[in-house]
Design a protein around this motif. Structure first.
Motif, PDB file in Angstrom:
ATOM      1  N   UNK A  63      14.507  -1.772  -5.703  1.00 25.34           N
ATOM      2  CA  UNK A  63      14.630  -0.762  -6.752  1.00 25.34           C
ATOM      3  C   UNK A  63      13.256  -0.292  -7.207  1.00 25.34           C
ATOM      4  N   UNK A  64      13.257   0.874  -7.866  1.00 22.63           N
ATOM      5  CA  UNK A  64      12.024   1.440  -8.398  1.00 22.63           C
ATOM      6  C   UNK A  64      12.180   1.675  -9.890  1.00 22.63           C
ATOM      7  N   UNK A  65      11.164   1.296 -10.641  1.00 22.68           N
ATOM      8  CA  UNK A  65      11.228   1.352 -12.102  1.00 22.68           C
ATOM      9  C   UNK A  65      10.541   2.591 -12.652  1.00 22.68           C
ATOM     10  N   UNK A  66      11.247   3.298 -13.557  1.00 19.11           N
ATOM     11  CA  UNK A  66      10.675   4.474 -14.207  1.00 19.11           C
ATOM     12  C   UNK A  66       9.515   4.026 -15.103  1.00 19.11           C
TER      13      UNK A  66
ATOM     14  N   UNK B 200       0.790  -1.227   0.000  1.00 16.50           N
ATOM     15  CA  UNK B 200       0.000   0.000   0.000  1.00 16.50           C
ATOM     16  C   UNK B 200       0.823   1.279   0.000  1.00 16.50           C
ATOM     17  N   UNK B 201       2.143   1.166   0.055  1.00 16.88           N
ATOM     18  CA  UNK B 201       2.979   2.359   0.126  1.00 16.88           C
ATOM     19  C   UNK B 201       3.406   2.792  -1.273  1.00 16.88           C
ATOM     20  N   UNK B 202       3.163   4.068  -1.592  1.00 19.57           N
ATOM     21  CA  UNK B 202       3.555   4.626  -2.885  1.00 19.57           C
ATOM     22  C   UNK B 202       4.626   5.700  -2.662  1.00 19.57           C
ATOM     23  N   UNK B 203       5.543   5.813  -3.600  1.00 16.97           N
ATOM     24  CA  UNK B 203       6.607   6.821  -3.504  1.00 16.97           C
ATOM     25  C   UNK B 203       6.782   7.512  -4.855  1.00 16.97           C
ATOM     26  N   UNK B 204       7.290   8.740  -4.809  1.00 12.96           N
ATOM     27  CA  UNK B 204       7.590   9.472  -6.040  1.00 12.96           C
ATOM     28  C   UNK B 204       9.077   9.284  -6.346  1.00 12.96           C
ATOM     29  N   UNK B 205       9.351   9.046  -7.627  1.00 15.54           N
ATOM     30  CA  UNK B 205      10.742   8.825  -8.025  1.00 15.54           C
ATOM     31  C   UNK B 205      11.116   9.729  -9.198  1.00 15.54           C
ATOM     32  N   UNK B 206      12.407   9.985  -9.335  1.00 15.77           N
ATOM     33  CA  UNK B 206      12.954  10.727 -10.463  1.00 15.77           C
ATOM     34  C   UNK B 206      13.877   9.793 -11.231  1.00 15.77           C
ATOM     35  N   UNK B 207      13.696   9.715 -12.533  1.00 12.30           N
ATOM     36  CA  UNK B 207      14.549   8.858 -13.354  1.00 12.30           C
ATOM     37  C   UNK B 207      15.815   9.619 -13.734  1.00 12.30           C
ATOM     38  N   UNK B 208      16.955   9.052 -13.413  1.00 11.27           N
ATOM     39  CA  UNK B 208      18.222   9.693 -13.752  1.00 11.27           C
ATOM     40  C   UNK B 208      18.514   9.648 -15.247  1.00 11.27           C
TER      41      UNK B 208
ATOM     42  N   UNK C  20      11.364   2.806 -18.415  1.00 10.51           N
ATOM     43  CA  UNK C  20      11.548   1.461 -17.847  1.00 10.51           C
ATOM     44  C   UNK C  20      12.936   1.244 -17.223  1.00 10.51           C
ATOM     45  N   UNK C  21      13.629   2.314 -16.919  1.00  8.52           N
ATOM     46  CA  UNK C  21      14.947   2.212 -16.296  1.00  8.52           C
ATOM     47  C   UNK C  21      14.804   2.067 -14.784  1.00  8.52           C
ATOM     48  N   UNK C  22      15.745   1.360 -14.187  1.00 13.00           N
ATOM     49  CA  UNK C  22      15.787   1.258 -12.730  1.00 13.00           C
ATOM     50  C   UNK C  22      16.813   2.240 -12.146  1.00 13.00           C
ATOM     51  N   UNK C  23      17.383   3.062 -12.996  1.00 17.30           N
ATOM     52  CA  UNK C  23      18.325   4.067 -12.533  1.00 17.30           C
ATOM     53  C   UNK C  23      17.526   5.265 -12.030  1.00 17.30           C
ATOM     54  N   UNK C  24      16.925   5.108 -10.854  1.00 18.04           N
ATOM     55  CA  UNK C  24      16.027   6.129 -10.316  1.00 18.04           C
ATOM     56  C   UNK C  24      16.382   6.465  -8.869  1.00 18.04           C
ATOM     57  N   UNK C  25      15.766   7.529  -8.376  1.00 14.95           N
ATOM     58  CA  UNK C  25      15.947   7.920  -6.979  1.00 14.95           C
ATOM     59  C   UNK C  25      14.615   8.443  -6.428  1.00 14.95           C
ATOM     60  N   UNK C  26      14.425   8.298  -5.137  1.00 18.28           N
ATOM     61  CA  UNK C  26      13.208   8.816  -4.503  1.00 18.28           C
ATOM     62  C   UNK C  26      13.316  10.336  -4.343  1.00 18.28           C
ATOM     63  N   UNK C  27      12.183  11.018  -4.502  1.00 18.15           N
ATOM     64  CA  UNK C  27      12.153  12.474  -4.310  1.00 18.15           C
ATOM     65  C   UNK C  27      11.032  12.862  -3.355  1.00 18.15           C
TER      66      UNK C  27
END
Length: 299
Positions: free
Chosen positions: A285-288, A263-271, A292-299
């Motif tokens: 990991x989090x997918x853009x 149930x937890x959602x997060x916002x991510x930025x794709x590098x 579809x890249x996994x090179x992401x970070x949480x924001x």
């Protein structure tokens, strides 16, 4: 995750940029030299010009002269020899300095020892002090296999053959011709230190690679990153190669891992593409959602 990069050259058109100097003016290019020998040059003069070729020089250049450093008035085989000596840890930090190549005024013939103004042929013994000679960079080199050429845009000499490189005005450097219509321009991309070893890239004698993002890094430093499974640009975090196969493998691995945070959602930025997404939280990991890249970070 065991990911092996393919050849950098295949992945993103690696540009090997070796900024070792070259010669702008060659009085003795192979074709012209052969013609002069048979038509205009006396055999004795020809032999004198050739005397001692490839027998003198240092670890950096084969040349038949030494230079007087305008900064400290000392004599060295070449500017690299000067810089290695004067930037040694044994030298007082206050006195360390580099030789300004364009300011060299005097050279010493290695055969007769005559000190004279910078020129290609010795005024005393008539020997050619460098088969290739650059009057701008004050460069002498008997090893013409380097295919030296002078770049007016860079203001210095380079090797590899002028026909194999082009000068990018925005990036401020010569790149491999294979990148002419495909590289990402970054203002002054070569005019900074390598992000790994901190050597100034523009004048480095080591090969440099241009990443897909446009940033530059030593080839050997990029290989060290690969060995430590680091596949993102140290400056902007974009992937340094095509990682699609790695992302597919990660998809398969994550599918086998149970997620306890449904149930937890997060916002991510794709590098890689710069897109933002809202995705389900995962410990690995989090997918853009866009590329579809996994090179992401949480924001």
């Amino acid at each position: 995750m065991d990911v092996q990069l393919e050849s950098t050259a295949v992945q993103h058109g690696q540009a090997k940029i070796n900024v070792e100097e070259h010669a702008l003016v060659s009085l003795l290019s192979d074709e012209k030299y052969a013609t002069e020998k048979t038509e205009d040059v006396d055999p004795d003069d020809y032999e004198k010009l050739e005397e001692g070729i490839m027998q003198y020089g240092c670890a950096h250049y084969r040349r038949r002269c030494r230079i007087r450093a305008p900064c400290c008035n000392e004599i060295f085989d070449c500017r690299h020899c000067h810089n290695e000596t004067k930037n040694s840890i044994k030298i007082d930090a206050v006195k360390r300095h580099e030789l300004p190549r364009h300011e060299v005024q005097q050279v010493i013939c290695s055969l007769c020892g005559t000190e004279q103004e910078v020129r290609q042929v010795c005024i005393s013994c008539g020997v050619c002090m460098g088969k290739y000679f650059c009057e701008v960079c004050k460069l002498f080199d008997d090893d013409v296999s380097k295919q030296q050429y002078h770049c007016n845009g860079c203001g210095i000499c380079r090797i590899g053959g002028k026909e194999n490189f082009f000068h990018c005005s925005k990036c401020g450097c010569c790149y491999s011709i294979v990148l002419k219509n495909s590289h990402a321009c970054v203002e002054g991309a070569m005019h900074h230190d390598c992000p790994i070893c901190f050597e100034y890239l523009f004048e480095s004698t080591n090969d440099v690679s241009v990443l897909p993002c446009g940033h530059t890094i030593h080839v050997k430093c990029l290989r060290e990153m690969e060995e430590h499974c680091q596949f993102a640009c140290p400056l902007c975090s974009k992937s340094v190669c095509d990682m699609s196969k790695a992302w597919e493998r990660l998809d398969e691995e994550l599918a086998t891992i149970s997620d306890t945070c449904d149930n937890k959602m997060v916002r991510i930025l794709c590098n890689d593409c710069g897109a933002t997404s809202e995705v389900q939280f995962h410990l690995i990991a989090h997918k853009c959602q866009k590329c579809k890249s996994y090179n992401t970070r949480q924001i």
